[in-house]
Design a protein around this motif. Sequence first.
Motif: not given
Length: 195
Positions: A110-130
């Motif tokens: 659960i922790a890995g899935s939520l973290t992975g999902l949130f980081i995916y959203i963060f990178i694609t939406q807020f930090a494309p330069d990451y």
Amino acid sequence: MSGHFKLIFLITFDTMILDSNPDNLSAQPQAPIGKAALQYGFILSMISLLIFITSYYFKIDQNSAIYKSLNWILSIGGVIWFVWHYKTKMNLNRLRFGQGVGLSALTGLIAGSLTGLFIYIFITQFAPDYTDQLIEVAIREMRNQGQSDAIIKQSMEMVKVFCSPGFIGSMMVIGALIVYTVVGLITTAIIKNDR
């Protein structure tokens, strides 16, 4: 009553008495691990996400010893805390081995899935330069190791895959599942109490 019916009646009656005995009830695990794993997984994923976002905005190198140590402390300390918390606060100070390992694996998933999902959203939406930053770090490390430009160029396709948001999110799930399960197994072996 025939002999078979008497035996079934006695077994059923004895089971009903045992199940209604408060001492027997307290010996049985009371708290379902699913609800607990969801709570613990959410809390730990939010902390992981906070560490990740903070490191991004403050330009903290994610390969640094401080960043890695913080993540290891969170992972190991988090597993020890939630297994102990589940045993002492939610399950009447009882913990079977399978219960602790199952709780750890489910929390990791659960922790890995939520973290992975949130980081995916963060990178694609807020930090494309990451992703570009990760690729630059990978190229720099290959150059520091003395690899030629030709080898670096050949490695770029694989580097781009490893630095993609999807791959990073997937590795969060796999990594958390493995680490939480192994640490949970050790923790449960130490603090289990199934009597």
